[in-house]
Design a protein around this motif. Structure first.
Motif, PDB file in Angstrom:
ATOM      1  N   ILE A  18     -21.109  33.070  10.468  1.00  0.00           N
ATOM      2  CA  ILE A  18     -20.110  34.052  10.026  1.00  0.00           C
ATOM      3  C   ILE A  18     -18.674  33.708  10.419  1.00  0.00           C
ATOM      4  CG2 ILE A  18     -21.801  35.924   9.901  1.00  0.00           C
ATOM      5  CD1 ILE A  18     -20.764  36.925  12.610  1.00  0.00           C
ATOM      6  N   MET A  19     -18.470  32.526  11.005  1.00  0.00           N
ATOM      7  CA  MET A  19     -17.112  32.118  11.388  1.00  0.00           C
ATOM      8  C   MET A  19     -16.207  32.026  10.164  1.00  0.00           C
ATOM      9  SD  MET A  19     -17.610  28.993  14.059  1.00  0.00           S
ATOM     10  CE  MET A  19     -18.173  29.301  15.707  1.00  0.00           C
ATOM     11  N   ASP A  20     -14.953  32.303  10.368  1.00  0.00           N
ATOM     12  CA  ASP A  20     -13.950  32.115   9.322  1.00  0.00           C
ATOM     13  C   ASP A  20     -13.482  30.660   9.387  1.00  0.00           C
ATOM     14  OD1 ASP A  20     -11.814  32.078   7.588  1.00  0.00           O
ATOM     15  OD2 ASP A  20     -10.785  33.794   8.494  1.00  0.00           O
ATOM     16  N   LYS A  21     -13.897  29.876   8.407  1.00  0.00           N
ATOM     17  CA  LYS A  21     -13.598  28.434   8.451  1.00  0.00           C
ATOM     18  C   LYS A  21     -12.097  28.144   8.439  1.00  0.00           C
ATOM     19  CE  LYS A  21     -15.427  28.106   3.823  1.00  0.00           C
ATOM     20  NZ  LYS A  21     -16.517  29.036   3.994  1.00  0.00           N
ATOM     21  N   LYS A  22     -11.296  29.098   7.996  1.00  0.00           N
ATOM     22  CA  LYS A  22      -9.844  28.897   8.007  1.00  0.00           C
ATOM     23  C   LYS A  22      -9.300  28.825   9.439  1.00  0.00           C
ATOM     24  CE  LYS A  22      -9.570  31.657   3.951  1.00  0.00           C
ATOM     25  NZ  LYS A  22      -9.666  33.086   3.868  1.00  0.00           N
ATOM     26  N   LEU A  23     -10.045  29.364  10.387  1.00  0.00           N
ATOM     27  CA  LEU A  23      -9.601  29.369  11.777  1.00  0.00           C
ATOM     28  C   LEU A  23     -10.100  28.154  12.556  1.00  0.00           C
ATOM     29  CD1 LEU A  23     -10.190  33.143  12.603  1.00  0.00           C
ATOM     30  CD2 LEU A  23      -8.077  32.036  11.844  1.00  0.00           C
ATOM     31  N   LEU A  24     -10.871  27.289  11.913  1.00  0.00           N
ATOM     32  CA  LEU A  24     -11.455  26.138  12.600  1.00  0.00           C
ATOM     33  C   LEU A  24     -10.506  24.939  12.555  1.00  0.00           C
ATOM     34  CD1 LEU A  24     -15.169  26.404  11.418  1.00  0.00           C
ATOM     35  CD2 LEU A  24     -14.181  27.058  13.627  1.00  0.00           C
ATOM     36  N   SER A  25      -9.600  24.924  13.483  1.00  0.00           N
ATOM     37  CA  SER A  25      -8.661  23.811  13.620  1.00  0.00           C
ATOM     38  C   SER A  25      -9.315  22.731  14.475  1.00  0.00           C
ATOM     39  CB  SER A  25      -7.388  24.297  14.311  1.00  0.00           C
ATOM     40  OG  SER A  25      -7.690  24.686  15.644  1.00  0.00           O
ATOM     41  N   GLU A  26      -8.663  21.603  14.591  1.00  0.00           N
ATOM     42  CA  GLU A  26      -9.163  20.524  15.438  1.00  0.00           C
ATOM     43  C   GLU A  26      -9.321  21.004  16.887  1.00  0.00           C
ATOM     44  OE1 GLU A  26      -8.189  15.837  16.473  1.00  0.00           O
ATOM     45  OE2 GLU A  26      -6.848  16.950  15.144  1.00  0.00           O
ATOM     46  N   GLU A  27      -8.349  21.774  17.373  1.00  0.00           N
ATOM     47  CA  GLU A  27      -8.402  22.273  18.741  1.00  0.00           C
ATOM     48  C   GLU A  27      -9.579  23.227  18.937  1.00  0.00           C
ATOM     49  OE1 GLU A  27      -5.518  22.509  16.779  1.00  0.00           O
ATOM     50  OE2 GLU A  27      -4.744  20.640  17.606  1.00  0.00           O
ATOM     51  N   VAL A  28      -9.796  24.125  17.984  1.00  0.00           N
ATOM     52  CA  VAL A  28     -10.906  25.083  18.084  1.00  0.00           C
ATOM     53  C   VAL A  28     -12.236  24.338  18.043  1.00  0.00           C
ATOM     54  CG1 VAL A  28     -12.098  26.983  16.894  1.00  0.00           C
ATOM     55  CG2 VAL A  28      -9.601  27.031  17.160  1.00  0.00           C
ATOM     56  N   LEU A  29     -12.355  23.355  17.168  1.00  0.00           N
ATOM     57  CA  LEU A  29     -13.598  22.583  17.090  1.00  0.00           C
ATOM     58  C   LEU A  29     -13.857  21.817  18.388  1.00  0.00           C
ATOM     59  CD1 LEU A  29     -13.388  21.371  13.409  1.00  0.00           C
ATOM     60  CD2 LEU A  29     -15.122  22.883  14.368  1.00  0.00           C
ATOM     61  N   ASP A  30     -12.817  21.257  18.984  1.00  0.00           N
ATOM     62  CA  ASP A  30     -12.981  20.582  20.276  1.00  0.00           C
ATOM     63  C   ASP A  30     -13.464  21.572  21.340  1.00  0.00           C
ATOM     64  OD1 ASP A  30     -12.219  18.143  19.226  1.00  0.00           O
ATOM     65  OD2 ASP A  30     -10.205  18.186  20.089  1.00  0.00           O
TER      66      ASP A  30
END
Length: 176
Positions: A18-30
């Motif tokens: 259910i994550m909002d993929k628009k919020l998945l930046s490189e920093e968030v993914l790390d």
């Protein structure tokens, strides 16, 4: 992200869905990959596979980011890079024109990689050997040289991960 912050495996799986993929930046993914380190080997790989299937492949920007992870300091990101390359071939999509580079990189790196990354590299080179006949012999030799999964027992009717057997069985299925 509230579910993710629980630190528990099952809520984290649900949060990935259910994550909002628009919020998945490189920093968030790390940060997510850092957080996965508290889980067992299998759980970490499972979380990363769900992230790949349910988020990373659904967004061109995230797919491009994932394709930059070949030399990431995180084993889970390197595993995801290689698994994605294998999935592109396994799902029958036209492979990108990077096959020669992939095979060369696998030849050079697979023996020194961590087990989860070795598995994904093996998966990728296996599907290259199945679908791209001009690389088949080279892919088989990688399997013979590394010996990865040579002694692995598989259930009746299952395809072994040992490259010489995997490539022969899977390519014969498709040559019919």
């Amino acid at each position: 992200m509230e579910l993710w912050s629980s630190g528990k495996f099952l809520p984290r799986l649900l949060s990935i869905l259910i994550m909002d993929k628009k919020l998945l930046s490189e920093e968030v993914l790390d940060e997510l990959v850092d957080d996965m380190q508290i889980h067992t080997y299998d759980e970490s790989n499972n979380l990363m596979d769900w992230l790949l299937a349910n988020q990373l492949t659904k967004n061109k920007k995230l797919t491009t980011l994932m394709e930059s992870w070949e030399d990431s300091p995180y084993a889970l990101q390197r595993r995801t890079y290689w698994y994605h390359q294998g999935r592109l071939r396994w799902t029958g999509k036209t492979p990108p024109n990077n096959t020669s580079d992939l095979v060369t990189a696998i030849e050079a790196k697979i023996s020194q990689e961590q087990p989860e990354v070795q598995w994904a590299m093996n998966f990728t080179v296996g599907w290259i050997g199945v679908y791209e006949e001009q690389y088949r012999k080279r892919c088989v030799i990688i399997g013979e040289d590394t010996g990865l999964y040579k002694d692995e027992k598989v259930s009746k009717g299952c395809t072994p991960n040992y490259l010489p057997e995997f490539i022969m069985i899977e390519s014969n299925k498709r040559d019919l």
